[in-house]
Design a protein around this motif. Structure first.
Motif, PDB file in Angstrom:
ATOM      1  N   PHE A  71      17.744 156.583   7.799  1.00 66.77           N
ATOM      2  CA  PHE A  71      17.118 156.243   8.776  1.00 66.77           C
ATOM      3  C   PHE A  71      16.039 155.131   8.734  1.00 66.77           C
ATOM      4  O   PHE A  71      15.013 155.191   9.605  1.00 66.77           O
ATOM      5  N   PHE A  80      10.619 162.060  13.737  1.00 71.18           N
ATOM      6  CA  PHE A  80      11.639 161.537  14.654  1.00 71.18           C
ATOM      7  C   PHE A  80      12.143 162.991  15.490  1.00 71.18           C
ATOM      8  O   PHE A  80      12.283 163.940  14.958  1.00 71.18           O
ATOM      9  N   PHE A  82      15.215 164.620  17.437  1.00 72.92           N
ATOM     10  CA  PHE A  82      16.701 164.448  17.852  1.00 72.92           C
ATOM     11  C   PHE A  82      17.029 165.300  18.635  1.00 72.92           C
ATOM     12  O   PHE A  82      16.610 166.319  18.968  1.00 72.92           O
ATOM     13  N   LYS A  87      18.800 160.309  17.814  1.00 75.23           N
ATOM     14  CA  LYS A  87      17.598 160.141  17.680  1.00 75.23           C
ATOM     15  C   LYS A  87      17.020 159.592  18.966  1.00 75.23           C
ATOM     16  O   LYS A  87      17.494 158.456  19.536  1.00 75.23           O
ATOM     17  N   ALA A  90      10.398 158.485  18.094  1.00 74.73           N
ATOM     18  CA  ALA A  90       9.809 158.174  16.811  1.00 74.73           C
ATOM     19  C   ALA A  90       8.337 158.275  16.973  1.00 74.73           C
ATOM     20  O   ALA A  90       8.071 157.424  17.821  1.00 74.73           O
TER      21      ALA A  90
END
Length: 108
Positions: A71, A80, A82, A87, A90
């Motif tokens: 990543f 992150f 998800f 994803k 961030a």
């Protein structure tokens, strides 16, 4: 550490994060990282408050270099979000609890 936080490994990352039924907040961290230590109690609070709505997963980048490399983790803490295996957000660096909660709320 909260019972609502999972410590995952390179071997279990896909199962714990990408295949999760809930949105997942992943904390890429290391034991020697000061800001990582500072964010830990915030994540524990969020794990309690968002239990059943968001799963919080921690990845120690020193012990799980494949996940960090996969990543593109260059700075820690990096978090992150998800959702459905993708994803979707961030966050880099130490952030206040309110900011992290705002990001989580956007993905519920």
């Amino acid at each position: 550490m909260s019972n609502n936080i999972i410590n995952t490994t390179d071997a279990n990352f896909d199962q714990d994060v990408l295949q999760a039924d809930l949105p997942v907040l992943v904390d890429f961290w290391a034991t020697w990282c000061g800001p990582c230590k500072a964010i830990a109690p915030i994540l524990e609070d969020l794990a309690e408050e968002y239990a059943g709505k968001v799963q919080i997963v921690k990845v120690d980048v020193d012990n799980n270099p494949q996940s960090a490399s996969r990543f593109g983790i260059r700075n820690i803490p990096t978090l992150f979000v998800f959702k459905n295996g993708e994803k979707v957000d961030a966050i880099t660096g130490l952030q206040p609890k309110a900011e992290l909660a705002k990001v989580l709320d956007q993905h519920l």
